[in-house]
Scaffold this motif. Structure first.
Motif, PDB file in Angstrom:
ATOM      1  N   ASP A  72       1.837  49.332  65.701  1.00  9.12           N
ATOM      2  CA  ASP A  72       2.972  48.625  66.045  1.00  9.12           C
ATOM      3  C   ASP A  72       3.902  47.824  64.942  1.00  9.12           C
ATOM      4  O   ASP A  72       3.461  48.335  64.029  1.00  9.12           O
ATOM      5  CB  ASP A  72       2.271  47.040  66.963  1.00  9.12           C
ATOM      6  CG  ASP A  72       1.721  47.509  68.284  1.00  9.12           C
ATOM      7  OD1 ASP A  72       2.030  48.873  68.820  1.00  9.12           O
ATOM      8  OD2 ASP A  72       0.818  46.839  68.829  1.00  9.12           O
ATOM      9  N   SER A  73       4.932  47.749  65.409  1.00  7.58           N
ATOM     10  CA  SER A  73       5.616  47.040  64.486  1.00  7.58           C
ATOM     11  C   SER A  73       5.363  45.548  64.010  1.00  7.58           C
ATOM     12  O   SER A  73       4.947  44.985  64.712  1.00  7.58           O
ATOM     13  CB  SER A  73       7.441  46.903  64.930  1.00  7.58           C
ATOM     14  OG  SER A  73       7.551  48.217  65.130  1.00  7.58           O
ATOM     15  N   PRO A  74       5.463  45.470  62.702  1.00 10.37           N
ATOM     16  CA  PRO A  74       4.928  43.761  62.050  1.00 10.37           C
ATOM     17  C   PRO A  74       5.836  42.917  62.489  1.00 10.37           C
ATOM     18  O   PRO A  74       7.083  43.079  62.456  1.00 10.37           O
ATOM     19  CB  PRO A  74       4.728  44.051  60.651  1.00 10.37           C
ATOM     20  CG  PRO A  74       5.842  45.355  60.306  1.00 10.37           C
ATOM     21  CD  PRO A  74       5.648  46.184  61.560  1.00 10.37           C
ATOM     22  N   VAL A  75       5.413  41.831  62.941  1.00 12.91           N
ATOM     23  CA  VAL A  75       6.275  40.499  63.440  1.00 12.91           C
ATOM     24  C   VAL A  75       5.819  39.360  62.404  1.00 12.91           C
ATOM     25  O   VAL A  75       6.694  38.433  62.795  1.00 12.91           O
ATOM     26  CB  VAL A  75       6.147  40.386  64.801  1.00 12.91           C
ATOM     27  CG1 VAL A  75       7.098  41.299  65.626  1.00 12.91           C
ATOM     28  CG2 VAL A  75       4.702  40.092  65.205  1.00 12.91           C
ATOM     29  N   ILE A  76       4.831  39.601  62.077  1.00 11.53           N
ATOM     30  CA  ILE A  76       4.226  38.315  60.868  1.00 11.53           C
ATOM     31  C   ILE A  76       4.111  38.987  59.432  1.00 11.53           C
ATOM     32  O   ILE A  76       3.413  39.922  59.126  1.00 11.53           O
ATOM     33  CB  ILE A  76       2.865  38.160  61.402  1.00 11.53           C
ATOM     34  CG1 ILE A  76       2.863  37.149  62.854  1.00 11.53           C
ATOM     35  CG2 ILE A  76       2.227  36.988  60.520  1.00 11.53           C
ATOM     36  CD1 ILE A  76       3.659  35.954  62.943  1.00 11.53           C
ATOM     37  N   ARG A  77       4.600  38.172  58.650  1.00 11.53           N
ATOM     38  CA  ARG A  77       4.454  38.137  57.319  1.00 11.53           C
ATOM     39  C   ARG A  77       3.391  37.085  56.440  1.00 11.53           C
ATOM     40  O   ARG A  77       3.761  35.992  56.612  1.00 11.53           O
ATOM     41  CB  ARG A  77       5.696  38.378  56.649  1.00 11.53           C
ATOM     42  CG  ARG A  77       5.562  38.494  55.034  1.00 11.53           C
ATOM     43  CD  ARG A  77       6.975  38.854  54.307  1.00 11.53           C
ATOM     44  NE  ARG A  77       7.804  37.664  54.451  1.00 11.53           N
ATOM     45  CZ  ARG A  77       9.112  37.609  53.837  1.00 11.53           C
ATOM     46  NH1 ARG A  77       9.617  38.658  53.488  1.00 11.53           N
ATOM     47  NH2 ARG A  77       9.594  36.464  54.002  1.00 11.53           N
TER      48      ARG A  77
ATOM     49  N   SER B 250      -0.203  42.289  54.256  1.00  9.48           N
ATOM     50  CA  SER B 250       0.832  41.299  54.461  1.00  9.48           C
ATOM     51  C   SER B 250       1.689  41.303  55.295  1.00  9.48           C
ATOM     52  O   SER B 250       2.116  40.165  56.174  1.00  9.48           O
ATOM     53  CB  SER B 250       1.449  41.242  53.075  1.00  9.48           C
ATOM     54  OG  SER B 250       2.297  42.395  53.060  1.00  9.48           O
ATOM     55  N   HIS B 251       1.963  42.413  56.228  1.00 13.73           N
ATOM     56  CA  HIS B 251       2.833  42.546  57.307  1.00 13.73           C
ATOM     57  C   HIS B 251       1.692  42.967  58.579  1.00 13.73           C
ATOM     58  O   HIS B 251       0.866  44.214  58.665  1.00 13.73           O
ATOM     59  CB  HIS B 251       3.949  43.685  57.170  1.00 13.73           C
ATOM     60  CG  HIS B 251       4.605  43.566  56.055  1.00 13.73           C
ATOM     61  ND1 HIS B 251       4.563  43.228  54.737  1.00 13.73           N
ATOM     62  CD2 HIS B 251       5.870  42.896  56.241  1.00 13.73           C
ATOM     63  CE1 HIS B 251       5.510  42.912  53.902  1.00 13.73           C
ATOM     64  NE2 HIS B 251       6.456  42.559  54.969  1.00 13.73           N
ATOM     65  N   LEU B 252       1.753  42.160  59.749  1.00 10.30           N
ATOM     66  CA  LEU B 252       0.936  42.358  60.763  1.00 10.30           C
ATOM     67  C   LEU B 252       1.603  42.275  62.212  1.00 10.30           C
ATOM     68  O   LEU B 252       2.774  41.733  62.233  1.00 10.30           O
ATOM     69  CB  LEU B 252      -0.074  41.100  60.728  1.00 10.30           C
ATOM     70  CG  LEU B 252      -1.047  41.005  59.535  1.00 10.30           C
ATOM     71  CD1 LEU B 252      -1.627  39.408  59.693  1.00 10.30           C
ATOM     72  CD2 LEU B 252      -1.852  42.180  59.390  1.00 10.30           C
ATOM     73  N   CYS B 253       1.072  42.927  62.959  1.00  5.53           N
ATOM     74  CA  CYS B 253       1.493  43.032  64.296  1.00  5.53           C
ATOM     75  C   CYS B 253       0.940  41.835  65.151  1.00  5.53           C
ATOM     76  O   CYS B 253       0.335  40.975  64.502  1.00  5.53           O
ATOM     77  CB  CYS B 253       1.032  44.268  65.213  1.00  5.53           C
ATOM     78  SG  CYS B 253      -0.703  44.670  65.335  1.00  5.53           S
ATOM     79  N   ALA B 254       1.352  41.656  66.137  1.00 10.13           N
ATOM     80  CA  ALA B 254       0.914  40.320  67.175  1.00 10.13           C
ATOM     81  C   ALA B 254      -0.679  40.279  67.276  1.00 10.13           C
ATOM     82  O   ALA B 254      -1.283  39.230  66.955  1.00 10.13           O
ATOM     83  CB  ALA B 254       1.600  40.211  68.401  1.00 10.13           C
ATOM     84  N   LEU B 255      -1.193  41.285  67.698  1.00  6.50           N
ATOM     85  CA  LEU B 255      -2.543  41.590  67.805  1.00  6.50           C
ATOM     86  C   LEU B 255      -3.593  41.436  66.611  1.00  6.50           C
ATOM     87  O   LEU B 255      -4.443  40.530  66.443  1.00  6.50           O
ATOM     88  CB  LEU B 255      -2.967  42.938  68.889  1.00  6.50           C
ATOM     89  CG  LEU B 255      -2.718  42.803  70.092  1.00  6.50           C
ATOM     90  CD1 LEU B 255      -3.010  44.441  70.775  1.00  6.50           C
ATOM     91  CD2 LEU B 255      -3.187  41.893  70.878  1.00  6.50           C
TER      92      LEU B 255
END
Length: 575
Positions: free
Chosen positions: A8-13, A21-26
């Protein structure tokens, strides 16, 4: 793509998650389930913005939703207090748990492990509860307490409120609730600090004892500090200090001692305290009323290695009774041999007059000595009779040891003057513990440096004595020097206010005094040449200016008298 799943595309840094450092929601929910105190940033479609721990993006809609998050995953375990593993239960509260760390305030779900056998909470490692008596909404990081403790001791003027304001501002910048309860923080910090103090006692770490003086303490310097006062407008309260009696003697014991000495409840100053031309405010047998103050300061005694050992609160100003308590009840019982004070010439005769009140007392077995720097303001005969430099066995100390301590302790007065007595005693005791610990750590280097300097001083004095030898007709043997000293001591003992020293002194002693007065006159000439009488009036020191002029005028007479005496010592002698 996401640093964990690569799907998935990351939405959290998160800059605190190294390598991911870059994470998706799950993946954000899974990774930060174990690291709930990380500061995360959420991509809202235009820019990154900080979000609190209990918010996370939905993996379908991408909108922020509330989630459950604990300080650490709950796993049943064994109670460390009683060892039971059957009575540890999980408890859930409707309120949020507030965690305060070096990065400010966090809010998480309040789920705890509770041992029903010993009725206590099973705490997470590294956190301290807001109260040890009951379940508290607050948990404080112990590293935060340690940092604040060191910061406060290195910067005594720092207030707890200012420190928490900085933490609150940091929390607000990270989009978290900023408010931190100052009462909860102060109470928890004091409990944590006292726990460390008790642990140090178990480890037998030195607190108010000097390792170098442990076998046989040579000297103690007792002095008062009037900057550690406390305003009477602050209520005394009913709380008792955690350190009651450990460093600062209990007021009830000191009051009983003063009562035994015959102090009335309210006695005005008797106007004594003169030594030569100097009036010493600390030299008082009677007290002075100070209506705006409750505690008017503190008297502290310590060894010549600047280790503070015991103190008493002053409530009546600087009177003899307070140092007498330390002299009689503390240091005499320890077998200390020398007592140094700034006004020992006034205190010792008074203490001797009170000795019949204390049967089998060892107080008068101690030897009195006048502090070296303060002695410069005493009369010449007082310096000879009481000065530490004139007494065999007093050693090379200056007797001003507590002045070094006061250079640090006086900085606490700006905070302690507005505290209740219990808090004041806690903070002062902790400050002294911090000072003593630093002095003990530096003691090996300090003792080596003192030994080196003493050896250098002995060699320099021997060279100076050899340089003076050709100027005298007779050889300066130890016998000659001791005879000269005995003559001066004899004259000092017979010195009275109705006799001039010139009528009692031998020629050698006269020369000694004339030379000293001539040196003082030379120093005063610089003051007179740089100061005018109008300026001295503006600075409220016109009397001092006139005395300096009169003393300087007499310097010519002193030099003439010295020249007459030089002929008797030998033609080769010159000033």
């Amino acid at each position: 793509t996401c640093s964990v799943c690569d799907d998935d595309s990351p939405v959290i840094r998160c800059h605190e998650c190294r390598g991911v450092s870059h994470l998706c929601a799950l993946c954000d929910k899974e990774v930060h389930r174990w690291h709930p105190l990380h500061d995360r940033e959420y991509w809202n479609g235009e820019y990154f913005t900080f979000i609190p721990p209990l918010l996370s993006p939905d993996h379908i809609s991408g909108n922020l939703i509330d989630i459950d998050r604990l300080i650490s995953p709950i796993a049943m375990g064994t109670c460390r207090h009683c060892g039971s593993d059957q009575d540890v239960k999980k408890r859930t509260f409707d309120t949020k748990r507030i965690i305060v760390t070096m990065k400010g305030r966090y809010e998480l779900d309040d789920v705890i492990l509770f041992c029903e056998a010993c009725n206590c909470e099973v705490l997470n490692d590294g956190f301290w509860p807001g109260s040890v008596e009951r379940h508290s909404q607050y948990l404080f990081d112990e590293d935060l307490f340690l940092f604040f403790d060191l910061l406060h001791k290195f910067s005594p003027g720092l207030s707890t409120r200012s420190f928490l304001n900085a933490l609150e501002q940091f929390s607000a910048l990270k989009c978290r609730t900023p408010r931190i309860n100052v009462t909860a923080f102060t109470r928890a910090f004091q409990e944590w600090r006292y726990c460390r103090y008790e642990m140090a006692k178990i480890k037998k770490e030195p607190r108010f004892d000097c390792p170098a003086c442990s076998d046989c303490q040579h000297s103690v310097h007792i002095d008062g500090n009037k900057k550690l006062y406390r305003f009477s407008k602050i209520q005394r309260g009913h709380q008792e200090s955690y350190y009651s009696g450990d460093f600062i003697a209990k007021n009830s014991l000191v009051d009983s001692h003063l009562e035994k000495l015959g102090y009335a409840s309210e006695v005005q100053s008797d106007g004594s305290g003169m030594c030569g031309t100097t009036r010493w405010k600390a030299a008082k047998a009677a007290s002075k009323t100070m209506p705006n103050l409750d505690e008017t300061g503190m008297v502290i005694g310590g060894c010549r290695h600047v280790i503070a050992q015991k103190a008493v609160n002053m409530f009546r100003g600087e009177i003899y009774g307070y140092p007498h308590y330390l002299h009689q009840e503390v240091f005499a019982c320890r077998g200390v041999r020398w007592l140094w004070e700034d006004v020992i010439c006034q205190y010792w005769p008074w203490a001797r007059s009170k000795s019949p009140l204390f049967i089998n007392s060892r107080a008068m077995e101690m030897k009195p000595a006048l502090s070296v720097m303060h002695a410069k303001a005493h009369s010449w005969h007082c310096q000879i009779l009481w000065g530490g430099r004139w007494q065999e066995g007093a050693g090379g100390g200056a007797g001003e040891d507590m002045e070094q301590l006061f250079s640090y302790m006086s900085r606490w007065g700006i905070s302690t003057k507005n505290m209740i007595p219990a808090s004041r005693e806690d903070y002062i005791t902790e400050a002294v513990l911090f000072w003593n610990a630093r002095k003990v750590d530096g003691l090996p280097v300090s003792l080596c440096n003192r030994l080196t300097k003493t050896r250098q001083l002995i060699l320099a004095t021997e060279r100076e004595l050899c340089d003076l030898q050709p100027k005298f007709a007779e050889e300066l043997t130890d016998y000659v020097l001791l005879t000269f000293k005995e003559r001066l001591t004899t004259v000092a003992q017979t010195e009275t206010s109705t006799h001039s020293p010139d009528t009692l002194l031998t020629d050698s002693a006269k020369y000694f005094l004339y030379k000293k007065q001539a040196l003082v006159a030379d120093n005063l000439r610089d003051y007179i040449s740089s100061t005018t009488q109008p300026l001295s009036i503006i600075l409220a020191c016109d009397g001092l200016y006139q005395q300096a002029i009169e003393f300087s005028k007499k310097s010519g007479d002193h030099l003439s008298a010295m020249q007459q005496l030089e002929g008797r010592f030998g033609s080769g002698y010159s000033y």
